[in-house]
Write a protein that holds these residues in place. Structure first.
Motif, PDB file in Angstrom:
ATOM      1  N   VAL A  72      26.353  66.173  30.084  1.00 29.74           N
ATOM      2  CA  VAL A  72      27.619  65.498  30.376  1.00 29.74           C
ATOM      3  C   VAL A  72      28.217  64.877  29.119  1.00 29.74           C
ATOM      4  O   VAL A  72      27.527  64.183  28.379  1.00 29.74           O
ATOM      5  CB  VAL A  72      27.409  64.396  31.441  1.00 29.74           C
ATOM      6  CG1 VAL A  72      28.715  63.675  31.737  1.00 29.74           C
ATOM      7  CG2 VAL A  72      26.803  64.976  32.705  1.00 29.74           C
ATOM      8  N   GLN A  73      29.498  65.142  28.919  1.00 28.89           N
ATOM      9  CA  GLN A  73      30.262  64.510  27.846  1.00 28.89           C
ATOM     10  C   GLN A  73      31.309  63.620  28.497  1.00 28.89           C
ATOM     11  O   GLN A  73      32.141  64.105  29.270  1.00 28.89           O
ATOM     12  CB  GLN A  73      30.946  65.556  26.969  1.00 28.89           C
ATOM     13  CG  GLN A  73      31.806  64.979  25.869  1.00 28.89           C
ATOM     14  CD  GLN A  73      30.976  64.323  24.777  1.00 28.89           C
ATOM     15  OE1 GLN A  73      30.158  64.981  24.159  1.00 28.89           O
ATOM     16  NE2 GLN A  73      31.186  63.056  24.550  1.00 28.89           N
ATOM     17  N   ILE A  74      31.254  62.320  28.222  1.00 21.49           N
ATOM     18  CA  ILE A  74      32.233  61.375  28.751  1.00 21.49           C
ATOM     19  C   ILE A  74      33.258  61.105  27.654  1.00 21.49           C
ATOM     20  O   ILE A  74      32.892  60.766  26.527  1.00 21.49           O
ATOM     21  CB  ILE A  74      31.572  60.044  29.162  1.00 21.49           C
ATOM     22  CG1 ILE A  74      30.421  60.270  30.151  1.00 21.49           C
ATOM     23  CG2 ILE A  74      32.610  59.069  29.707  1.00 21.49           C
ATOM     24  CD1 ILE A  74      30.834  60.723  31.513  1.00 21.49           C
ATOM     25  N   VAL A  75      34.529  61.264  28.011  1.00 27.58           N
ATOM     26  CA  VAL A  75      35.604  61.003  27.052  1.00 27.58           C
ATOM     27  C   VAL A  75      36.630  60.070  27.683  1.00 27.58           C
ATOM     28  O   VAL A  75      36.677  59.908  28.903  1.00 27.58           O
ATOM     29  CB  VAL A  75      36.292  62.312  26.578  1.00 27.58           C
ATOM     30  CG1 VAL A  75      35.320  63.196  25.825  1.00 27.58           C
ATOM     31  CG2 VAL A  75      36.905  63.060  27.740  1.00 27.58           C
ATOM     32  N   GLU A  76      37.437  59.467  26.831  1.00 24.44           N
ATOM     33  CA  GLU A  76      38.536  58.617  27.283  1.00 24.44           C
ATOM     34  C   GLU A  76      39.769  59.044  26.514  1.00 24.44           C
ATOM     35  O   GLU A  76      39.808  58.939  25.298  1.00 24.44           O
ATOM     36  CB  GLU A  76      38.188  57.151  27.003  1.00 24.44           C
ATOM     37  CG  GLU A  76      39.113  56.167  27.658  1.00 24.44           C
ATOM     38  CD  GLU A  76      38.557  54.755  27.555  1.00 24.44           C
ATOM     39  OE1 GLU A  76      38.718  54.014  28.527  1.00 24.44           O
ATOM     40  OE2 GLU A  76      37.978  54.401  26.507  1.00 24.44           O
ATOM     41  N   ASN A  77      40.737  59.608  27.227  1.00 23.56           N
ATOM     42  CA  ASN A  77      41.921  60.200  26.595  1.00 23.56           C
ATOM     43  C   ASN A  77      41.534  61.267  25.583  1.00 23.56           C
ATOM     44  O   ASN A  77      42.114  61.373  24.513  1.00 23.56           O
ATOM     45  CB  ASN A  77      42.791  59.137  25.927  1.00 23.56           C
ATOM     46  CG  ASN A  77      43.509  58.283  26.937  1.00 23.56           C
ATOM     47  OD1 ASN A  77      43.866  58.750  28.018  1.00 23.56           O
ATOM     48  ND2 ASN A  77      43.712  57.028  26.613  1.00 23.56           N
ATOM     49  N   GLY A  78      40.515  62.040  25.901  1.00 24.73           N
ATOM     50  CA  GLY A  78      40.085  63.131  25.028  1.00 24.73           C
ATOM     51  C   GLY A  78      39.182  62.722  23.883  1.00 24.73           C
ATOM     52  O   GLY A  78      38.725  63.566  23.129  1.00 24.73           O
ATOM     53  N   LYS A  79      38.902  61.426  23.723  1.00 21.69           N
ATOM     54  CA  LYS A  79      38.053  60.951  22.629  1.00 21.69           C
ATOM     55  C   LYS A  79      36.699  60.506  23.170  1.00 21.69           C
ATOM     56  O   LYS A  79      36.619  59.956  24.271  1.00 21.69           O
ATOM     57  CB  LYS A  79      38.722  59.774  21.909  1.00 21.69           C
ATOM     58  CG  LYS A  79      40.024  60.147  21.248  1.00 21.69           C
ATOM     59  CD  LYS A  79      40.664  58.942  20.600  1.00 21.69           C
ATOM     60  CE  LYS A  79      42.016  59.330  20.011  1.00 21.69           C
ATOM     61  NZ  LYS A  79      42.755  58.176  19.509  1.00 21.69           N
ATOM     62  N   GLN A  80      35.657  60.738  22.386  1.00 21.28           N
ATOM     63  CA  GLN A  80      34.316  60.347  22.798  1.00 21.28           C
ATOM     64  C   GLN A  80      34.256  58.872  23.157  1.00 21.28           C
ATOM     65  O   GLN A  80      34.834  58.035  22.481  1.00 21.28           O
ATOM     66  CB  GLN A  80      33.308  60.621  21.680  1.00 21.28           C
ATOM     67  CG  GLN A  80      33.118  62.073  21.383  1.00 21.28           C
ATOM     68  CD  GLN A  80      32.155  62.285  20.227  1.00 21.28           C
ATOM     69  OE1 GLN A  80      31.773  61.363  19.535  1.00 21.28           O
ATOM     70  NE2 GLN A  80      31.767  63.526  20.023  1.00 21.28           N
ATOM     71  N   LYS A  81      33.560  58.561  24.237  1.00 24.60           N
ATOM     72  CA  LYS A  81      33.412  57.185  24.717  1.00 24.60           C
ATOM     73  C   LYS A  81      32.007  56.694  24.385  1.00 24.60           C
ATOM     74  O   LYS A  81      31.024  57.316  24.771  1.00 24.60           O
ATOM     75  CB  LYS A  81      33.652  57.149  26.233  1.00 24.60           C
ATOM     76  CG  LYS A  81      33.418  55.824  26.881  1.00 24.60           C
ATOM     77  CD  LYS A  81      34.539  54.880  26.593  1.00 24.60           C
ATOM     78  CE  LYS A  81      34.350  53.591  27.384  1.00 24.60           C
ATOM     79  NZ  LYS A  81      35.175  52.529  26.924  1.00 24.60           N
ATOM     80  N   ASN A  82      31.898  55.597  23.661  1.00 32.19           N
ATOM     81  CA  ASN A  82      30.603  55.026  23.325  1.00 32.19           C
ATOM     82  C   ASN A  82      29.986  54.419  24.591  1.00 32.19           C
ATOM     83  O   ASN A  82      30.538  53.490  25.177  1.00 32.19           O
ATOM     84  CB  ASN A  82      30.748  53.962  22.238  1.00 32.19           C
ATOM     85  CG  ASN A  82      29.408  53.434  21.757  1.00 32.19           C
ATOM     86  OD1 ASN A  82      28.390  53.567  22.425  1.00 32.19           O
ATOM     87  ND2 ASN A  82      29.410  52.844  20.590  1.00 32.19           N
TER      88      ASN A  82
END
Length: 99
Positions: free
Chosen positions: A37-47
């Motif tokens: 799973v890759q979690i992003v926020e507005n297409g950017k990686q989310k820490n």
């Protein structure tokens, strides 16, 4: 030992979009299916370093559930990425699971 099959998924928190292929498993499947799973926020990686991933599922046609927080690979949580290997209990009941 690594899983035989890996399913890739991306979740964008702001757009509420979940890009994932259909997951099909065999009842009693043991350590052969993993979700990456890759979690992003507005297409950017989310820490996600301050979060603890947990898997939860209600078994179809029952009131029973499985909760697991042990079978995660979370070395890349700072990049918004983790992997989960499904435990056999997650597929202990035949049927269609809706998440």
């Amino acid at each position: 030992m690594s899983a035989l099959r890996k399913i890739y998924a991306t979740l964008d928190l702001n757009r509420k979009t979940w890009n994932i292929e259909r997951i099909e498993a065999i009842q009693g499947d043991i350590d052969s299916l993993m979700i990456a799973v890759q979690i992003v926020e507005n297409g950017k990686q989310k820490n996600l370093i301050d979060y603890k991933p947990t898997f939860a599922v209600v078994l179809p046609g029952t009131v029973n559930y499985v909760i697991d927080d042990l079978h995660f690979s979370n070395e890349k949580m700072n990049e918004g990425y983790f992997e989960y290997t499904f435990v056999k209990e997650a597929f202990s009941v035949p049927g269609v699971y809706d998440t």
